[in-house]
Every structure is written in structure tokens, then in C-alpha cells.
Design a protein around this motif. Structure first.
Motif, PDB file in Angstrom:
ATOM      1  N   VAL A 173       8.844   3.585  15.871  1.00 44.04           N
ATOM      2  CA  VAL A 173       7.518   4.097  15.497  1.00 44.04           C
ATOM      3  C   VAL A 173       7.255   3.536  14.103  1.00 44.04           C
ATOM      4  CG1 VAL A 173       6.137   6.146  14.980  1.00 44.04           C
ATOM      5  CG2 VAL A 173       7.759   6.170  16.887  1.00 44.04           C
ATOM      6  N   ILE A 174       6.278   2.680  13.974  1.00 47.05           N
ATOM      7  CA  ILE A 174       6.122   1.853  12.780  1.00 47.05           C
ATOM      8  C   ILE A 174       5.896   2.645  11.494  1.00 47.05           C
ATOM      9  CG2 ILE A 174       3.624   1.525  12.953  1.00 47.05           C
ATOM     10  CD1 ILE A 174       4.210  -1.472  12.175  1.00 47.05           C
ATOM     11  N   ALA A 175       5.441   3.887  11.596  1.00 47.29           N
ATOM     12  CA  ALA A 175       5.192   4.689  10.391  1.00 47.29           C
ATOM     13  C   ALA A 175       6.454   4.836   9.546  1.00 47.29           C
ATOM     14  CB  ALA A 175       4.658   6.063  10.774  1.00 47.29           C
ATOM     15  N   TYR A 176       7.600   4.956  10.183  1.00 45.11           N
ATOM     16  CA  TYR A 176       8.847   5.188   9.452  1.00 45.11           C
ATOM     17  C   TYR A 176       9.317   3.930   8.713  1.00 45.11           C
ATOM     18  CZ  TYR A 176       8.778   9.592  11.915  1.00 45.11           C
ATOM     19  OH  TYR A 176       8.391  10.831  12.388  1.00 45.11           O
ATOM     20  N   PRO A 177       9.352   2.746   9.354  1.00 38.78           N
ATOM     21  CA  PRO A 177       9.667   1.534   8.593  1.00 38.78           C
ATOM     22  C   PRO A 177       8.666   1.267   7.474  1.00 38.78           C
ATOM     23  CG  PRO A 177       9.920   1.120  10.930  1.00 38.78           C
ATOM     24  CD  PRO A 177       9.292   2.476  10.803  1.00 38.78           C
ATOM     25  N   ILE A 178       7.386   1.606   7.687  1.00 35.53           N
ATOM     26  CA  ILE A 178       6.378   1.374   6.654  1.00 35.53           C
ATOM     27  C   ILE A 178       6.674   2.213   5.413  1.00 35.53           C
ATOM     28  CG2 ILE A 178       3.973   1.891   6.040  1.00 35.53           C
ATOM     29  CD1 ILE A 178       3.123   0.821   8.733  1.00 35.53           C
ATOM     30  N   VAL A 179       7.015   3.479   5.613  1.00 34.48           N
ATOM     31  CA  VAL A 179       7.317   4.350   4.468  1.00 34.48           C
ATOM     32  C   VAL A 179       8.523   3.823   3.698  1.00 34.48           C
ATOM     33  CG1 VAL A 179       8.106   6.643   3.786  1.00 34.48           C
ATOM     34  CG2 VAL A 179       6.273   6.413   5.467  1.00 34.48           C
ATOM     35  N   LEU A 180       9.562   3.415   4.409  1.00 38.17           N
ATOM     36  CA  LEU A 180      10.753   2.875   3.743  1.00 38.17           C
ATOM     37  C   LEU A 180      10.430   1.576   3.008  1.00 38.17           C
ATOM     38  CD1 LEU A 180      13.463   3.516   6.490  1.00 38.17           C
ATOM     39  CD2 LEU A 180      13.239   4.688   4.290  1.00 38.17           C
ATOM     40  N   ALA A 181       9.621   0.725   3.644  1.00 39.59           N
ATOM     41  CA  ALA A 181       9.230  -0.530   3.000  1.00 39.59           C
ATOM     42  C   ALA A 181       8.395  -0.261   1.747  1.00 39.59           C
ATOM     43  CB  ALA A 181       8.447  -1.406   3.980  1.00 39.59           C
ATOM     44  N   LEU A 182       7.564   0.763   1.783  1.00 34.49           N
ATOM     45  CA  LEU A 182       6.749   1.119   0.616  1.00 34.49           C
ATOM     46  C   LEU A 182       7.614   1.624  -0.530  1.00 34.49           C
ATOM     47  CD1 LEU A 182       3.603   2.843   2.193  1.00 34.49           C
ATOM     48  CD2 LEU A 182       3.701   0.651   0.984  1.00 34.49           C
ATOM     49  N   VAL A 183       8.692   2.342  -0.205  1.00 37.17           N
ATOM     50  CA  VAL A 183       9.623   2.802  -1.247  1.00 37.17           C
ATOM     51  C   VAL A 183      10.203   1.591  -1.980  1.00 37.17           C
ATOM     52  CG1 VAL A 183      11.854   3.911  -1.684  1.00 37.17           C
ATOM     53  CG2 VAL A 183      10.215   4.979  -0.124  1.00 37.17           C
ATOM     54  N   VAL A 184      10.631   0.597  -1.204  1.00 36.45           N
ATOM     55  CA  VAL A 184      11.195  -0.623  -1.791  1.00 36.45           C
ATOM     56  C   VAL A 184      10.116  -1.389  -2.553  1.00 36.45           C
ATOM     57  CG1 VAL A 184      12.295  -2.840  -1.276  1.00 36.45           C
ATOM     58  CG2 VAL A 184      12.946  -0.788   0.015  1.00 36.45           C
ATOM     59  N   TYR A 185       8.925  -1.432  -2.001  1.00 38.68           N
ATOM     60  CA  TYR A 185       7.792  -2.143  -2.614  1.00 38.68           C
ATOM     61  C   TYR A 185       7.449  -1.557  -3.984  1.00 38.68           C
ATOM     62  CZ  TYR A 185       2.954  -3.879  -3.040  1.00 38.68           C
ATOM     63  OH  TYR A 185       1.793  -4.462  -3.468  1.00 38.68           O
TER      64      TYR A 185
END
Length: 256
Positions: A119-131
């Protein structure tokens, strides 16, 4: 009867949609959210149990915890950032690695049988943390002007094309990077789950027809897919954290 008229319940986007388990004040809580919450509890609970009362002579659980922690620390963080720069980021990277891994591994756990990262919402949140970490470190280390030079790759020595290069780097780093970071994890988990569901459902479907031999082949493929998924799940957690460390390394690197 499925839409294709043969009775085979083909997997599709509906395989990734779940009805709410309950609703509180308009907020719907479903199976994916439950698995994400359990992932957090599993990671937190494991490391608390392993290191809550750490001993000089470690027990079995502490040894496993130390091995996992050391794998991420030495095998990913130190290799990318070095020991001096990387030590402060070890806790974050260890947390992300095991959180992603546990989110992925639910797909092969009975009853759960679903990778949260599909579910793409979860990778997006993690990627935003790194971003956010990457951008904040860039400006903290290099200042406002130096930070933009680091992000855009601005270099006077490039001559007339320096503005074109800067535009491409700006677009790539600030817009494309977080997208690809998230989609890489999402796409692999999405595709893997779809294949696993297809072979699993096909095994049961063929078992109830005269193609029993084909059901056996499909079952073997299901087992193969499970083993392959176990490998991919770990690799995706590794790649996600490796890229995160690479981005941090780029933020800390001196601009030339």
C-alpha cells in the motif's frame, strides 16, 4: 463466477482493498493499519526485550538483537557514511530497516498474508522521513547558498550548460528522488503479493477441476514464490536503508 466466465477468482486491485474493521469518529481502521501497528509493536518489543536488560554475557535474544543491529550498523551505515559520521544515524536506520522488513514479511505469515508496503502510503511516509532528513542536513551542513549548490549540482566550471545541469539535478533530487525511493519498495511488494496470490488461488481452483496435476505444479510455484518473497523482502529493506544512507552521505559531502 468471475468476470472471465471460467470461475477462476483472478487476483487484482481488489486483493489490496480491505473493509474497515471498525470506525471511530469517521476514522476507518482496517487490516493494513493493524499490520502496520503490529509491525511497530514487534520491532519495539523485540529490541526492548533484547536490550532492556542487556548483559555483558548476552543471552540468545540479545545475541540475535546485537547481530541484527550490527548488520545494519556495520554493513550499511558504516559502509556508506563511515563510523564517525554514521554513528548518530544508526538508531534511525536500524529502526527503518526492521520496520520495513517486518511490514514486508507479513505477506507470508498465515492469517496476515499481506505486505503492508504494497500500500503505497506507507513507503511514501518512510521516504518523506528520509527526504526531510536529507534536505535539513544539506542546509545545516552547507548553509543556504551552499545547500542549494549541493542539491542542484551548480558548478561554474560547467560553463554555459551549468544552468541546464542545475535544473536537471534540482528536478531529479527534489522531486524524483523521494518518488522513486517510495515506489521501488511499493512496486516490488505489490508485484510479489499479486504473484503469490495468483499461484495460491490457482492451486485451490485447479484442485477442484480435472487438472489436479496442474494444481500440484501451481502449489510448487507457490512454495517457490514464498521462498523468493522472503529473499526479496529482506533485500528491499536493505536497499531502502542503503539508499537512505546514500542520500544522507550526499547531504554531508562537500560540494566542489
Amino acid at each position: 463466477m468471475s468476470d472471465n466466465g471460467c470461475g477462476f477468482p483472478a487476483p487484482g486491485l481488489h486483493s489490496f482493498l480491505f473493509k474497515p474493521m471498525f470506525e471511530v469518529g469517521g476514522f476507518e481502521f482496517n487490516k493494513v493499519m493493524l499490520l502496520a501497528l503490529l509491525s511497530t509493536l514487534v520491532v519495539t518489543g523485540f529490541f526492548w526485550a533484547a536490550f532492556g536488560k542487556a548483559k555483558v554475557v548476552p543471552g540468545k535474544l540479545q545475541m540475535i538483537g546485537e547481530a541484527g543491529y550490527d548488520f545494519v550498523r556495520r554493513g550499511i551505515v558504516y559502509e556508506t557514511l563511515g563510523k564517525r559520521e554514521g554513528e548518530k544515524y544508526v538508531p534511525l536506520m536500524v529502526s527503518i530497516f526492521f520496520f520495513v522488513w517486518i511490514m514486508n514479511i507479513w505477506s507470508v505469515i498465515p492469517v496476515a498474508q499481506f505486505p503492508v508496503a504494497s500500500v503505497i502510503a506507507y513507503p511514501i511516509v518512510l521516504a518523506l522521513v528520509v527526504y526531510v532528513l536529507w534536505v535539513s542536513l544539506t542546509f545545516k551542513r552547507h548553509g543556504f547558498v551552499g545547500g542549494w549548490k549541493n542539491i542542484t549540482g551548480y558548478d561554474d566550471s560547467l560553463g554555459p550548460i551549468k544552468w541546464l545541469v542545475s535544473f536537471i539535478e534540482f528536478f531529479s533530487n527534489l522531486l524524483v528522488r523521494p518518488f522513486t525511493h517510495a515506489v521501488r519498495l511499493f512496486a516490488n511488494m505489490f508485484a510479489g503479493h499479486l504473484m503469490l496470490v495468483m499461484f495460491t488461488v490457482a492451486s485451490w481452483y485447479l484442485l477442484n477441476t480435472w487438472l489436479i496435476a496442474a494444481a500440484g505444479v501451481s502449489f510448487v510455484m507457490t512454495v517457490v514464490m514464498i521462498l523468493f518473497e522472503l529473499f526479496v523482502q529482506a533485500v528491499q529493506a536493505y536497499v531502502f536503508v542503503l539508499l537512505a544512507c546514500t542520500y544522507v552521505q550526499g547531504a554531508l559531502a562537500e560540494h566542489h
